[in-house]
Every structure is written in C-alpha cells, then in structure tokens.
Motif scaffolding. Structure first.
Motif, PDB file in Angstrom:
ATOM      1  N   ARG A 237      16.998   4.838  29.536  1.00  0.00           N
ATOM      2  CA  ARG A 237      15.833   4.340  30.122  1.00  0.00           C
ATOM      3  C   ARG A 237      14.813   3.735  29.254  1.00  0.00           C
ATOM      4  O   ARG A 237      14.580   4.236  28.261  1.00  0.00           O
ATOM      5  N   LEU A 238      14.369   2.534  29.224  1.00  0.00           N
ATOM      6  CA  LEU A 238      13.641   1.884  28.242  1.00  0.00           C
ATOM      7  C   LEU A 238      12.034   1.399  28.786  1.00  0.00           C
ATOM      8  O   LEU A 238      12.107   1.200  30.095  1.00  0.00           O
ATOM      9  N   GLY A 239      10.940   1.725  28.122  1.00  0.00           N
ATOM     10  CA  GLY A 239       9.675   1.271  28.556  1.00  0.00           C
ATOM     11  C   GLY A 239       9.271   0.382  27.475  1.00  0.00           C
ATOM     12  O   GLY A 239       9.339   0.238  26.200  1.00  0.00           O
ATOM     13  N   PHE A 240       8.581  -0.598  28.064  1.00  0.00           N
ATOM     14  CA  PHE A 240       8.016  -1.682  27.229  1.00  0.00           C
ATOM     15  C   PHE A 240       6.265  -1.859  27.553  1.00  0.00           C
ATOM     16  O   PHE A 240       6.267  -1.924  28.767  1.00  0.00           O
TER      17      PHE A 240
ATOM     18  N   ALA B  29       9.924   9.722  32.037  1.00  0.00           N
ATOM     19  CA  ALA B  29      11.450   9.565  32.002  1.00  0.00           C
ATOM     20  C   ALA B  29      11.951   8.703  30.928  1.00  0.00           C
ATOM     21  O   ALA B  29      13.072   8.751  30.782  1.00  0.00           O
ATOM     22  N   THR B  30      11.140   7.838  30.271  1.00  0.00           N
ATOM     23  CA  THR B  30      11.447   6.887  29.358  1.00  0.00           C
ATOM     24  C   THR B  30      11.923   7.505  28.163  1.00  0.00           C
ATOM     25  O   THR B  30      11.383   8.304  27.712  1.00  0.00           O
ATOM     26  N   GLN B  31      13.053   7.126  27.672  1.00  0.00           N
ATOM     27  CA  GLN B  31      13.706   7.588  26.460  1.00  0.00           C
ATOM     28  C   GLN B  31      13.308   6.747  25.257  1.00  0.00           C
ATOM     29  O   GLN B  31      13.322   7.498  24.114  1.00  0.00           O
ATOM     30  N   VAL B  32      13.017   5.365  25.314  1.00  0.00           N
ATOM     31  CA  VAL B  32      12.941   4.936  24.261  1.00  0.00           C
ATOM     32  C   VAL B  32      11.647   3.840  24.783  1.00  0.00           C
ATOM     33  O   VAL B  32      11.892   3.010  25.583  1.00  0.00           O
ATOM     34  N   TRP B  33      10.441   4.078  23.829  1.00  0.00           N
ATOM     35  CA  TRP B  33       9.267   2.971  24.250  1.00  0.00           C
ATOM     36  C   TRP B  33       9.216   1.990  22.965  1.00  0.00           C
ATOM     37  O   TRP B  33       9.756   2.340  21.895  1.00  0.00           O
TER      38      TRP B  33
ATOM     39  N   PRO C 232      22.134  10.912  20.898  1.00  0.00           N
ATOM     40  CA  PRO C 232      21.278  11.837  21.300  1.00  0.00           C
ATOM     41  C   PRO C 232      19.903  11.164  21.403  1.00  0.00           C
ATOM     42  O   PRO C 232      19.104  11.765  22.141  1.00  0.00           O
ATOM     43  N   LEU C 233      19.409  10.450  20.744  1.00  0.00           N
ATOM     44  CA  LEU C 233      17.961   9.818  20.843  1.00  0.00           C
ATOM     45  C   LEU C 233      18.031   8.512  21.894  1.00  0.00           C
ATOM     46  O   LEU C 233      17.029   7.868  22.244  1.00  0.00           O
ATOM     47  N   GLY C 234      19.325   8.134  22.303  1.00  0.00           N
ATOM     48  CA  GLY C 234      19.345   6.963  23.174  1.00  0.00           C
ATOM     49  C   GLY C 234      19.250   5.813  22.680  1.00  0.00           C
ATOM     50  O   GLY C 234      19.495   4.517  23.274  1.00  0.00           O
ATOM     51  N   TRP C 235      19.493   5.554  21.184  1.00  0.00           N
ATOM     52  CA  TRP C 235      19.310   4.389  20.524  1.00  0.00           C
ATOM     53  C   TRP C 235      20.181   4.655  19.160  1.00  0.00           C
ATOM     54  O   TRP C 235      20.202   5.561  18.521  1.00  0.00           O
ATOM     55  N   SER C 236      20.632   3.585  18.562  1.00  0.00           N
ATOM     56  CA  SER C 236      21.092   3.449  17.105  1.00  0.00           C
ATOM     57  C   SER C 236      21.134   2.322  16.621  1.00  0.00           C
ATOM     58  O   SER C 236      20.642   1.344  17.070  1.00  0.00           O
ATOM     59  N   ASP C 237      21.225   2.186  15.222  1.00  0.00           N
ATOM     60  CA  ASP C 237      21.671   1.020  14.571  1.00  0.00           C
ATOM     61  C   ASP C 237      20.419  -0.049  14.606  1.00  0.00           C
ATOM     62  O   ASP C 237      20.384  -1.171  14.824  1.00  0.00           O
TER      63      ASP C 237
END
Length: 403
Positions: A304-307, A337-341, A394-399
């Motif tokens: 789940r992404l938030g911008f 609920a957003t995992q990455v902002w 685990p963080l919902g993102w990489s690289d």
C-alpha cells in the motif's frame, strides 16, 4: 602651503556643501523606489545617472507609470576657484519595477520540444522471471518546468533525458534479481513553475510562459510513458495536487475556486486522453485526484503506497511528518494503512522509518534555489527517486536509488 590631507579633504564631497548627487533608494525583490535623489542635470528617459549613484544597473529597471515626482531650484555653489555661482538642481522620486528576463523565443521552444519528442531508447518488452512480483516506482518531483535557475529550461530538459536513461539502466539491474511486473510513474507535484504569485520575483525570472510550461511538461510525461509503460505487464500513473500549479486568478498563488482547480491534474487528465486512444496503453491505471491531497494505490504485490506533494505538511523531517500523520489518521484510515509514503516539495532527499510506515521525500528535478543557498548555504542535488515496492521485504520496499 597645503598638505595632501587638505587637498583630499577639498575633493571629498560634504553633505552640507555638496548640493547634488545624493538621495535614497530602497530595493525590493520586485523593484526599487528612489526618494529625493538630487542631480545637476534633468532626467528625461535615461535613469542611468540616478542608479549609478548607488552602483546599480539601470537597464534592469523600468519606471512605474505615474510615479515620478520632480522639483527643480537654483542654489548657490562654491566653484573650485573659491567663487560662488548659481547651479540648477533637480530632485526626483519614483518607483521602478524589475524588467522581466528574456523569455525563450518561439524557435528555441520548438527546438526543445522537438528534441524531447525525438529522443528514444530501444523498444523492448521486459520478460518476467520466477519470484515474487514487485513494482518499480519512479518519482518525478518538482520539475518546475520553465524556471530559469540552474541552467533554465535547457538544463532541466537534459536532466530529464539523462534521468530517463538512468531509470532504464536501473530497471535492467533490478530485473536481474527481481520479477518486475509493474511500473508506477508518479507526478509528485510542481511539474511546472508557474508565472506569478509563488514568490516575489517569479514573473521576472521564468523562461516560459504558462502555455509553454504546460506543453513542456506534457512532452516530458508522454516521453516517459511511451518509453517505459509498454515494457511491463501492468502500469500506473499517479498524480498529486501541489502548490505551484494551482490555477489562481489575476496571478494569485492560491486557487480561487477549490483545490480541484489544478494545472497538474489537468495535465494528468490530458495525458490520459492522449494515451487511452492507443492500444499499447490499455493496461495503464490512472490515479488522478479531484481535490484530495493524499493519493493512495496498491501495487501488484499488495504493498500500500501513499503519495502527496507535502506542501500541507507543517514542520520538517521525521518530527513534522509524524505530527502530520498522527492528525491524518483521525479521519483517514488509509493514511494509517499506508506502508510507504512518498512526498516532495522540500527539494531534497530524505528517508525515515516510522515503524508503521517508511517515508521517502523526493529530490527535485529543477535547477535548485539561489535564494535558499544565499540565505542558508544549503543546496541539494537534483535527481529521480526510484525504488521497488516489494512485498517480500519487511518494510514493503527495497533497492531504493537516487538517479
């Protein structure tokens, strides 16, 4: 017998004996105001002698109509031989505005647009590989097309073309280890500069008018979309509302109707109209807000992404964002609920982990801010933030990469 000191003293003007070449000037970002400037010759249209008194270039100023006030009189003055004589003196007060910098000529604008439209990478379709599907997220933040700083339009265009080549190379590297099945291109806000209202000297420094700025952005977005979207099974274009593209009236910096009156949103809708007529873009999903400041999407792997642009977030760094997010979750469950902002606006890269989510603040693609550097000594590097939305992490993102 006179001494050297006596001779120097005789040559030095004194306030009580030198009746002219004196006065006051007040400089502002918009122009200047002179008060009671006294000279020994009348000013007709050339204000060079007045500005020369203050070591300023008269060619960058123009008088504001109906603001000139003048007076003249005769005054006794001592000549070099000691005799006294009458001189005619003139006093002026007036307001001046700074002249706009030269806009790019139409031929130069067309040359720039042609270069963007004709720039191509080799056509390809990326093949999927075994493994968890991941999404590549490419963020185009604070392009501010039309801005003159940092080399102007030509340099901004080159950064964007270089950035597209860098993104393509980064995707090649990521594809060696990851199953990239989806691409998101995000407009993180302020794609064009605007012409007036955001700061005092804006009208006098932009290289493109509003029409030219919007065409510039549309050309760039279309190039990125045509180059990257056909390479993936799934694709998304995400756009946010921002401050520089608010469609205010009479040159004002704020919307006069509602937050939905956004030039950035209009351009995103225009891009959608252009691409929706072509079958190779049938797989593209569009997230274009009406008047919402937060835009949410879910990737192919469920991350789940938030911008948002970030201009509504008070304060700086993790402390400011945490306070803002704590307030958002009172009325917006999607914010929690957003995992990455992903935010922008502050023109420099930051990243922090808040436990419930990770936050990326994008670097800008404009040429920087002379004002910020002059005031604080700080500066930031231009670039594109890219990362993989990776459900296996685990963080919902990489690289993450700064391209």
């Amino acid at each position: 017998m006179s001494t050297v000191a006596d001779e120097l003293a005789a040559l030095t003007p004194k306030p009580d004996t030198d009746p002219y070449n004196k006065g006051r000037i007040d400089l502002t970002p918009d122009g200047a105001e002179i008060s009671n400037v006294t000279v020994d010759k009348p000013i007709h249209s050339d204000w060079t002698p007045v500005f020369a008194l203050f070591n300023l270039d008269a060619s960058v100023f123009e008088v504001v109509d109906d603001t000139v006030r003048m007076s003249t009189w005769q005054q006794s003055a001592r000549a070099k031989d000691g005799d006294r004589d009458l001189v005619q003196l003139y006093s002026y007060s007036a307001r001046f505005r700074r002249k706009p910098q030269g806009r790019l000529p139409d031929t130069e604008i067309e040359k720039r647009r042609k270069a963007v439209r004709s720039w191509k990478l080799p056509t390809r379709t990326r093949r999927t590989r075994p493994g968890t599907p991941v999404t590549a997220v490419v963020n185009l933040a604070d392009i501010q097309g039309g801005k003159s700083e940092g080399g102007g339009v030509a340099a901004t265009q080159q950064r964007l073309l270089d950035g597209l080549a860098n993104v393509d190379q980064w995707l090649d590297r990521m594809a060696r280890d990851h199953n990239i099945t989806e691409l998101i291109i995000a407009n993180n806000g302020d794609p064009f500069e605007g012409c007036a209202g955001n700061y005092a000297s804006q009208l006098f420094t932009v290289e493109l008018n509003l029409r030219g700025q919007m065409n510039f952005v549309l050309d760039v977005w279309e190039l990125y979309a045509k180059t990257l979207f056909p390479q993936f099974e799934r694709a998304q274009f995400v756009s946010v509302l921002c401050n520089h593209t608010e469609l205010g009236r009479f040159g004002g910096p704020k919307n006069q109707t509602s937050d939905s009156d956004s030039g950035g949103a209009f351009l995103a809708e225009t891009l959608r109209r252009i691409l929706s007529a072509r079958p190779e873009f049938d797989h593209v999903q569009w997230s274009i807000p009406h008047d919402q400041m937060n835009v949410y999407t879910t990737t192919v792997g469920g991350v789940r992404l938030g911008f948002n642009h970030g201009h509504k977030i008070a304060g700086n760094d993790a402390t400011g964002f945490t306070k803002w997010l704590d307030g958002q979750v009172r009325g917006d469950l999607d914010a929690h609920a957003t995992q990455v902002w992903v935010t922008a606006h502050r023109h420099h890269f930051q990243a922090f982990d808040l436990g419930s989510c990770s936050v990326f603040q994008c670097p800008s693609l404009d040429g920087g801010s002379k004002w910020l550097r002059d005031m604080t000594g700080k500066y930031s590097r231009s670039g594109i933030l890219a990362f993989l939305a990776n459900p296996a992490s685990p963080l919902g993102w990489s690289d993450m990469a700064f391209l």
